[in-house]
Design a protein around this motif. Structure first.
Motif, PDB file in Angstrom:
ATOM      1  N   GLY A 136       0.818  -1.210   0.000  1.00  0.00           N
ATOM      2  CA  GLY A 136       0.000   0.000   0.000  1.00  0.00           C
ATOM      3  C   GLY A 136       0.848   1.254   0.000  1.00  0.00           C
ATOM      4  N   ALA A 137       1.946   1.227   0.738  1.00  0.00           N
ATOM      5  CA  ALA A 137       2.837   2.383   0.784  1.00  0.00           C
ATOM      6  C   ALA A 137       3.519   2.593  -0.568  1.00  0.00           C
ATOM      7  CB  ALA A 137       3.881   2.203   1.887  1.00  0.00           C
ATOM      8  N   LYS A 138       3.846   1.511  -1.256  1.00  0.00           N
ATOM      9  CA  LYS A 138       4.453   1.620  -2.586  1.00  0.00           C
ATOM     10  C   LYS A 138       3.472   2.247  -3.578  1.00  0.00           C
ATOM     11  CE  LYS A 138       7.702  -2.248  -2.091  1.00  0.00           C
ATOM     12  NZ  LYS A 138       8.966  -1.543  -2.386  1.00  0.00           N
ATOM     13  N   VAL A 139       2.217   1.825  -3.511  1.00  0.00           N
ATOM     14  CA  VAL A 139       1.186   2.404  -4.384  1.00  0.00           C
ATOM     15  C   VAL A 139       1.031   3.894  -4.090  1.00  0.00           C
ATOM     16  CG1 VAL A 139      -1.297   2.453  -4.839  1.00  0.00           C
ATOM     17  CG2 VAL A 139      -0.074   0.272  -4.798  1.00  0.00           C
ATOM     18  N   ALA A 140       0.945   4.228  -2.826  1.00  0.00           N
ATOM     19  CA  ALA A 140       0.766   5.632  -2.441  1.00  0.00           C
ATOM     20  C   ALA A 140       1.966   6.478  -2.863  1.00  0.00           C
ATOM     21  CB  ALA A 140       0.546   5.741  -0.936  1.00  0.00           C
ATOM     22  N   LEU A 141       3.165   5.925  -2.737  1.00  0.00           N
ATOM     23  CA  LEU A 141       4.356   6.674  -3.132  1.00  0.00           C
ATOM     24  C   LEU A 141       4.400   6.854  -4.653  1.00  0.00           C
ATOM     25  CD1 LEU A 141       6.847   8.048  -1.970  1.00  0.00           C
ATOM     26  CD2 LEU A 141       8.081   5.874  -2.176  1.00  0.00           C
ATOM     27  N   ALA A 142       3.960   5.849  -5.394  1.00  0.00           N
ATOM     28  CA  ALA A 142       3.880   5.976  -6.848  1.00  0.00           C
ATOM     29  C   ALA A 142       2.940   7.112  -7.236  1.00  0.00           C
ATOM     30  CB  ALA A 142       3.404   4.664  -7.464  1.00  0.00           C
ATOM     31  N   LEU A 143       1.797   7.178  -6.557  1.00  0.00           N
ATOM     32  CA  LEU A 143       0.830   8.241  -6.831  1.00  0.00           C
ATOM     33  C   LEU A 143       1.390   9.604  -6.439  1.00  0.00           C
ATOM     34  CD1 LEU A 143      -2.432   6.473  -5.632  1.00  0.00           C
ATOM     35  CD2 LEU A 143      -1.803   7.013  -7.988  1.00  0.00           C
ATOM     36  N   TRP A 144       2.180   9.632  -5.375  1.00  0.00           N
ATOM     37  CA  TRP A 144       2.819  10.884  -4.949  1.00  0.00           C
ATOM     38  C   TRP A 144       3.753  11.402  -6.047  1.00  0.00           C
ATOM     39  CZ3 TRP A 144       7.935  12.292  -4.107  1.00  0.00           C
ATOM     40  CH2 TRP A 144       8.141  13.484  -3.382  1.00  0.00           C
ATOM     41  N   HIS A 145       4.595  10.512  -6.570  1.00  0.00           N
ATOM     42  CA  HIS A 145       5.500  10.896  -7.655  1.00  0.00           C
ATOM     43  C   HIS A 145       4.709  11.396  -8.866  1.00  0.00           C
ATOM     44  CE1 HIS A 145       9.477   9.713  -6.182  1.00  0.00           C
ATOM     45  NE2 HIS A 145       8.931   8.622  -5.671  1.00  0.00           N
ATOM     46  N   LEU A 146       3.643  10.693  -9.214  1.00  0.00           N
ATOM     47  CA  LEU A 146       2.840  11.058 -10.382  1.00  0.00           C
ATOM     48  C   LEU A 146       2.169  12.416 -10.192  1.00  0.00           C
ATOM     49  CD1 LEU A 146       1.454  10.178 -13.099  1.00  0.00           C
ATOM     50  CD2 LEU A 146      -0.399   9.275 -11.682  1.00  0.00           C
ATOM     51  N   GLU A 147       1.528  12.589  -9.066  1.00  0.00           N
ATOM     52  CA  GLU A 147       0.753  13.807  -8.814  1.00  0.00           C
ATOM     53  C   GLU A 147       1.640  15.045  -8.848  1.00  0.00           C
ATOM     54  OE1 GLU A 147      -2.864  15.645  -8.346  1.00  0.00           O
ATOM     55  OE2 GLU A 147      -2.601  13.473  -8.339  1.00  0.00           O
ATOM     56  N   LEU A 148       2.728  15.010  -8.125  1.00  0.00           N
ATOM     57  CA  LEU A 148       3.589  16.192  -8.042  1.00  0.00           C
ATOM     58  C   LEU A 148       4.288  16.480  -9.369  1.00  0.00           C
ATOM     59  CD1 LEU A 148       5.130  15.812  -4.480  1.00  0.00           C
ATOM     60  CD2 LEU A 148       3.332  17.356  -5.217  1.00  0.00           C
ATOM     61  N   THR A 149       4.684  15.421 -10.059  1.00  0.00           N
ATOM     62  CA  THR A 149       5.356  15.619 -11.341  1.00  0.00           C
ATOM     63  C   THR A 149       4.398  16.232 -12.359  1.00  0.00           C
ATOM     64  OG1 THR A 149       6.816  13.731 -10.933  1.00  0.00           O
ATOM     65  CG2 THR A 149       6.638  14.495 -13.197  1.00  0.00           C
ATOM     66  N   GLN A 150       3.179  15.707 -12.425  1.00  0.00           N
ATOM     67  CA  GLN A 150       2.228  16.217 -13.402  1.00  0.00           C
ATOM     68  C   GLN A 150       1.732  17.621 -13.050  1.00  0.00           C
ATOM     69  OE1 GLN A 150      -0.833  13.254 -14.215  1.00  0.00           O
ATOM     70  NE2 GLN A 150       0.478  12.369 -15.801  1.00  0.00           N
ATOM     71  N   LYS A 151       1.826  17.989 -11.794  1.00  0.00           N
ATOM     72  CA  LYS A 151       1.471  19.354 -11.404  1.00  0.00           C
ATOM     73  C   LYS A 151       2.617  20.340 -11.636  1.00  0.00           C
ATOM     74  CE  LYS A 151      -2.739  18.622  -9.880  1.00  0.00           C
ATOM     75  NZ  LYS A 151      -3.918  19.179 -10.584  1.00  0.00           N
ATOM     76  N   GLY A 152       3.769  19.813 -12.056  1.00  0.00           N
ATOM     77  CA  GLY A 152       4.896  20.675 -12.362  1.00  0.00           C
ATOM     78  C   GLY A 152       5.703  21.125 -11.167  1.00  0.00           C
ATOM     79  N   VAL A 153       5.484  20.478 -10.005  1.00  0.00           N
ATOM     80  CA  VAL A 153       6.228  20.879  -8.801  1.00  0.00           C
ATOM     81  C   VAL A 153       7.078  19.741  -8.252  1.00  0.00           C
ATOM     82  CG1 VAL A 153       4.571  22.658  -8.153  1.00  0.00           C
ATOM     83  CG2 VAL A 153       4.236  20.309  -7.325  1.00  0.00           C
ATOM     84  N   GLY A 154       7.207  18.674  -9.035  1.00  0.00           N
ATOM     85  CA  GLY A 154       7.958  17.514  -8.562  1.00  0.00           C
ATOM     86  C   GLY A 154       9.390  17.833  -8.201  1.00  0.00           C
TER      87      GLY A 154
END
Length: 230
Positions: A136-154
């Motif tokens: 579950g933590a791996k899934v959540a961390l994957a989503l964290w990377h995706l969300e911030l990167t696509q928002k341009g603030v990664g």
């Protein structure tokens, strides 16, 4: 008559005792009795804070009206912090705090909640340090990377789009029958314009048995997403 009254009181008391165990609260969560599960979990004190956080997050995500979702994520955050205080070596406590902050950021809008981004990352990393196989933590961390990167603030937080797929694949290898992992992976793939792969993940998610209330809600989401992609 008195005998039946006494018997009834005895059965009621037995029900109260049974309800106030971690296993019973977990069962309530699995059945979708989320508000009740939250209340019962808090009664367990240190043994129940992780479950209280989970129940609160689920209620906010699955059942709460929009106007009350924020307050329920706040409840999840508070319970998770108490769980960490009670047991600093419990990976589930850090995962629940990360989940509460992550969902709260989604609810408010990631750009309005950038102060939570570091907390989500740090708490997921703590959960994985304590349990490297926490899917579950791996899934959540994957989503964290995706969300911030696509928002341009990664770049501000060290988010990397190259981490998204590997983390999802690791999680699914660990728990291939977990519906939510497949649905979240499909969501990420669709956002990365990999729609054919997303469809496969959704179809697989729908082929799995729904064992809990959360599974049922996640499959409802999968059906909706599949209709939109096809």
């Amino acid at each position: 008559m008195k005998r039946w009254v006494v018997l009834g009181i005895g059965m009621w008391m037995l029900g109260v005792v049974l309800a106030q165990t971690p296993a019973a609260v977990e069962k309530m969560i699995d059945e979708g009795k989320l508000q009740a599960a939250y209340s019962e979990a808090l009664k367990l004190g240190n043994a129940g804070y992780v479950l209280a956080a989970k129940a609160a997050s689920y209620y906010a995500g699955y059942q709460a009206a929009d106007k009350e979702r924020g307050s329920w994520y706040d409840k999840a955050e508070e319970a998770a912090k108490k769980a960490i205080q009670a047991d600093p070596d419990n990976p589930e406590a850090y995962f629940e705090l990360a989940r509460a902050h992550g969902r709260l950021a989604q609810f408010r809008g990631i750009l309005e909640s950038l102060n939570l981004a570091s907390s989500v990352r740090d708490n997921l990393n703590k959960a994985l340090k304590l349990n490297p196989n926490h899917a579950g933590a791996k899934v959540a961390l994957a989503l964290w990377h995706l969300e911030l990167t696509q928002k341009g603030v990664g770049w501000l937080y060290g988010a990397n789009m190259g981490q998204v797929v590997p983390l999802f694949e690791e999680a699914i290898k660990l728990e291939p029958q977990t519906i939510i992992h497949r649905v979240e992976y499909a969501t990420a793939l669709a956002r990365m314009n990999r729609k054919a792969e997303a469809v496969k993940q959704l179809e697989f998610a729908l082929s799995l048995p729904a064992k809990t209330y959360a599974d049922q809600k996640d499959q409802e989401r999968a059906k909706k997403q599949l209709e939109e992609l096809k």
